[in-house]
Structures are given as C-alpha cells and as structure tokens.
Design an enzyme around this catalytic site. Structure first.
Site, short mmCIF file in Angstrom:
data_model
loop_
_atom_site.label_atom_id
_atom_site.label_comp_id
_atom_site.label_asym_id
_atom_site.label_seq_id
_atom_site.Cartn_x
_atom_site.Cartn_y
_atom_site.Cartn_z
N ALA A 163 0.88 -1.17 0.00
CA ALA A 163 0.00 0.00 0.00
C ALA A 163 0.91 1.22 0.00
O ALA A 163 2.06 1.15 0.48
CB ALA A 163 -0.87 -0.02 1.24
N GLY A 178 0.57 -4.80 0.77
CA GLY A 178 -0.61 -4.84 -0.09
C GLY A 178 -0.36 -5.55 -1.41
O GLY A 178 -1.29 -6.13 -1.99
N GLU A 226 -0.72 -9.09 -0.61
CA GLU A 226 -2.15 -9.34 -0.33
C GLU A 226 -2.95 -9.42 -1.64
O GLU A 226 -3.86 -10.24 -1.77
CB GLU A 226 -2.70 -8.23 0.56
CG GLU A 226 -2.11 -8.28 1.98
CD GLU A 226 -2.53 -7.08 2.83
OE1 GLU A 226 -2.10 -5.95 2.53
OE2 GLU A 226 -3.29 -7.28 3.78
N GLU A 248 4.26 -5.00 7.30
CA GLU A 248 3.48 -3.91 7.91
C GLU A 248 3.87 -3.60 9.34
O GLU A 248 3.90 -2.44 9.75
CB GLU A 248 1.97 -4.25 7.84
CG GLU A 248 1.33 -4.05 6.48
CD GLU A 248 1.45 -5.27 5.58
OE1 GLU A 248 2.25 -6.19 5.88
OE2 GLU A 248 0.73 -5.32 4.56
N1 DAK Z 1 4.60 3.14 -0.78
C1 DAK Z 1 4.99 4.31 -1.35
N2 DAK Z 1 6.12 4.43 -2.07
C2 DAK Z 1 6.92 3.37 -2.17
C3 DAK Z 1 6.59 2.13 -1.59
C4 DAK Z 1 5.36 2.03 -0.85
N3 DAK Z 1 4.92 0.89 -0.30
N4 DAK Z 1 7.58 1.26 -1.85
C5 DAK Z 1 8.48 1.94 -2.60
N5 DAK Z 1 8.09 3.20 -2.80
C6 DAK Z 1 8.77 4.27 -3.54
C7 DAK Z 1 9.97 4.77 -2.76
O1 DAK Z 1 9.58 5.73 -1.81
C8 DAK Z 1 10.81 5.35 -3.88
O2 DAK Z 1 10.27 6.61 -4.24
P1 DAK Z 1 11.25 7.87 -4.57
O3 DAK Z 1 12.09 8.04 -3.37
O4 DAK Z 1 12.03 7.40 -5.78
O5 DAK Z 1 10.29 8.97 -4.85
C9 DAK Z 1 10.54 4.41 -5.04
O6 DAK Z 1 9.35 3.74 -4.73
C10 DAK Z 1 11.63 3.37 -5.21
O7 DAK Z 1 11.81 2.73 -3.96
P2 DAK Z 1 13.25 2.58 -3.25
O8 DAK Z 1 14.15 3.68 -3.66
O9 DAK Z 1 13.00 2.37 -1.81
O10 DAK Z 1 13.77 1.25 -3.96
P3 DAK Z 1 14.78 0.19 -3.36
O11 DAK Z 1 15.09 -0.73 -4.49
O12 DAK Z 1 15.91 0.84 -2.65
O13 DAK Z 1 13.95 -0.61 -2.25
C11 DAK Z 1 11.96 -1.78 -1.42
C12 DAK Z 1 12.82 -1.39 -2.66
C13 DAK Z 1 10.72 -2.49 -1.90
C14 DAK Z 1 12.79 -2.74 -0.52
C15 DAK Z 1 11.65 -0.50 -0.62
O14 DAK Z 1 11.10 0.44 -1.53
C16 DAK Z 1 10.64 -0.73 0.46
O15 DAK Z 1 11.00 -1.25 1.53
N6 DAK Z 1 9.40 -0.31 0.21
C17 DAK Z 1 8.34 -0.40 1.22
C18 DAK Z 1 7.90 -1.84 1.36
C19 DAK Z 1 6.82 -1.97 2.40
O16 DAK Z 1 7.07 -1.70 3.61
N7 DAK Z 1 5.65 -2.38 1.96
C20 DAK Z 1 4.53 -2.53 2.84
C21 DAK Z 1 3.77 -1.27 2.79
S1 DAK Z 1 2.54 -1.24 4.04
C22 DAK Z 1 -4.27 -0.75 6.14
C23 DAK Z 1 -4.37 -0.82 4.77
C24 DAK Z 1 -3.35 -1.37 4.05
C25 DAK Z 1 -2.22 -1.84 4.69
C26 DAK Z 1 -2.13 -1.78 6.07
C27 DAK Z 1 -3.15 -1.24 6.81
N8 DAK Z 1 -5.29 -0.09 6.88
C28 DAK Z 1 -5.78 1.09 6.31
C29 DAK Z 1 -5.38 -0.32 8.30
C30 DAK Z 1 -1.12 -2.28 3.92
C31 DAK Z 1 0.08 -1.85 4.28
C32 DAK Z 1 1.22 -1.99 3.40
O17 DAK Z 1 1.20 -2.56 2.34
#
Ligand code: DAK
Length: 263
Positions: free
Chosen positions: A66, A111, A114, A134
């Site tokens: 997400a 997400g 998911e 998350e």
């Molecule tokens: N959201 C927004 N932007 C993201 C992103 C994300 N999940 N993942 C990556 N990006 C963006 C980065 O900010 C970066 O943007 P710029 O800085 O270039 O503007 C660009 O994509 C490239 O990412 P990186 O520079 O970080 O690329 P790397 O190769 O160095 O790293 C990575 C890739 C996948 C390891 C890293 O980007 C990362 O850790 N991303 C986040 C992964 C993550 O934590 N995903 C889970 C997200 S939380 C709910 C509803 C839904 C959910 C929960 C609750 N309710 C409303 C209660 C769901 C939650 C999630 O999914």
C-alpha cells in the site's frame, strides 16, 4: 479502456492487468484501487475473457505495498475506509467467476502480497520477493493479509512472516506453498511466457465448469467437509444443465475438440 494507474491488455481469451505506477514500485493507493475495481467489474462481464493475469509494470516490482506516503497522514476513520476499499476490491477478485493469476516479478510486499493472495494462482520469477512487513511500519496488514496468508500456508508460518515482517525469496515462498510455481527466469517477459502455458490450458476448459470449481473450492474453505461435499454435488448436478457440458462430453465421444461458449 483507459485507466490512469493501470494498463489493460486483452488477448484472444485472456486479459492482463498491469499495475502501472513503476516510479513508486506500483504501490497501491486509492486511485489504483479505483481503477482495479473498475477493471475487475468490466472483465467480469466480458464474456470473451476466460482468465485474467495481474502483473506489475517494470522489472522491479509486482507491487511494493500500500502507498505509505498516502497512508502516513490518515486518521483512523480514513484508514479503516481505505482498508475496506482495498479489502472489497481484492475480495471481488477472489469472488470472480474467472481465475486470476498473479505473475510476481520483483517485490510483492504488504498490499502487493495481499493482492497476489487474492488471486487463484501465484507464479513467480526468481527475482520475486514476498513479505508482509506492515508491523515494521507500526501497522498490520489491512487488505486481508492476516486472513488469507494463514489460509494459504497455515497459521504458524503465517504468524512468523507477519510478526517478523521478513521478506522471502521465490523458492522459500514455493516451499511454504505461498506460490504455485517459481521459474528460473529473471525478466518479467520470460515469466509471462511461462504463465501463458497455464492460461492457455484454462482457456481450453469449459468456462462454466471453471467458475463452479472456483466457487466450490472457495466456499468449501469455510464449511464442514459434509457441507462442502453437498455443495459440490449440487454444483456438479447444475453443470448438467449447461450447453458446455453437452459440448464437452459429445466432443470427447466424437473425438473432436470441444468448442465451449460459457453457457
Ligand atoms: N509506498 C509508497 N512508495 C513506495 C513504496 C510504498 N509501499 N515502496 C516503494 N516506494 C517508492 C519509494 O519511496 C521510492 O520513491 P522515490 O524516493 O524514488 O520517490 C521508489 O518507490 C523506489 O523505492 P526505493 O528507492 O525504496 O527502492 P529500493 O530498491 O531501494 O527498495 C523496497 C525497494 C521495496 C525494498 C523499498 O522500496 C521498500 O521497503 N518499500 C516499502 C515496502 C513496504 O514496507 N511495503 C509494505 C507497505 S505497508 C491498512 C491498509 C493497508 C495496509 C495496512 C493497513 N489499513 C488502512 C489499516 C497495507 C500496508 C502496506 O502494504
């Protein structure tokens, strides 16, 4: 059809939805959810489409979760609404009459994982990385992850992945039975070629039978064995009222290829 955050490719009997926010690693925000909802509803009614593949744009990600930037400032009401929106869209995929296949190349985190789990089948390239990180952000999976992961891989393994937030590679995801198959390929195009083998097989089958099989398997997950058997017997019988069944059986007896029409 034109969408802001995804691309729809229609082939002869199948369609591919491409999540199209590569600069943000296809992170899922309201706009993408809205487009997904629209395209899933559209494909449900498209009688020429028998199977749907979802993939990410670019070589880095299926979807990295997400959109954290979009979620960061939400209050609890907005977050709950976002969670429900995503949950409903993903459930519409799970409830679709048509099989959905997630073709995962690169990151399928949060997400993104998911979304893949809402699909019927998950195929992965060797670059695929899965996880529900998350808790490392102070939140829990919000698009069905706590529920679908344990149903796919069992409660103990699901707890470990969710509590640690760790990321696993394609081969480990396969051994956990999170993915159906992983392939020793390192481009999205090569993965899509592998996926085509399955989509072509599904497209040759009777669409009514596929729809019933999907529904019975899904509903059977949450009922007793006896209730599941009764459901199966009922749906098995119902298929004898379809043209598809007559076509399939007659074609077999006449040593011909069945021409199904989904009726
Ligand atoms: N959201 C927004 N932007 C993201 C992103 C994300 N999940 N993942 C990556 N990006 C963006 C980065 O900010 C970066 O943007 P710029 O800085 O270039 O503007 C660009 O994509 C490239 O990412 P990186 O520079 O970080 O690329 P790397 O190769 O160095 O790293 C990575 C890739 C996948 C390891 C890293 O980007 C990362 O850790 N991303 C986040 C992964 C993550 O934590 N995903 C889970 C997200 S939380 C709910 C509803 C839904 C959910 C929960 C609750 N309710 C409303 C209660 C769901 C939650 C999630 O999914």
């Amino acid at each position: 059809m034109h969408f802001e955050h995804l691309i729809l490719h229609k082939e002869t009997k199948s369609a591919t939805i491409v999540l199209n926010r590569p600069k943000a690693l296809n992170a899922i925000h309201e706009g993408l959810l809205h487009d997904l909802k629209t395209v899933v509803a559209y494909l449900e009614k498209a009688s020429d489409i028998l199977v749907v593949v979802i993939r990410g744009q670019g070589e880095k990600a299926f979807a990295a979760g997400a959109d954290i930037a979009a979620m960061c400032d939400m209050n609890s009401k907005q977050a709950e609404a976002f969670s429900k929106h995503g949950g409903d869209v993903f459930t519409s995929i799970e409830h679709s009459k048509k099989p959905y296949i997630a073709a995962v190349h690169g990151f399928a985190l949060g997400g993104g994982c998911e979304l893949a789990m809402a699909c019927d089948l998950i195929y992965a390239s060797k670059t695929a990385r899965f996880g529900l990180p998350e808790v490392t952000l102070g939140v829990i999976p919000g698009f069905g992850g706590t529920q679908r992961l344990m149903r796919r891989i069992g409660i103990a393994q699901a707890k470990e992945l969710i509590y640690t937030g760790k990321t696993i590679k394609a081969d480990e995801a396969f051994s956990l039975r999170l993915v159906n198959q992983w392939f020793d390929v390192d481009t999205c195009e090569a993965l899509m070629e592998k996926v085509t083998t399955t989509t072509e097989m599904i497209c040759k089958a009777g669409p009514c039978a596929i729809a019933q099989a999907k529904q019975v398997i899904h509903q059977g997950q949450s009922v007793s064995l006896e209730q599941g058997m009764a459901l199966e017997q009922n749906r098995f019988g119902a298929l004898f009222d379809t043209h598809d069944l007559k076509e399939g059986m007659t074609a077999f007896l006449n040593k011909k290829t069945a021409q199904f029409h989904g009726k």
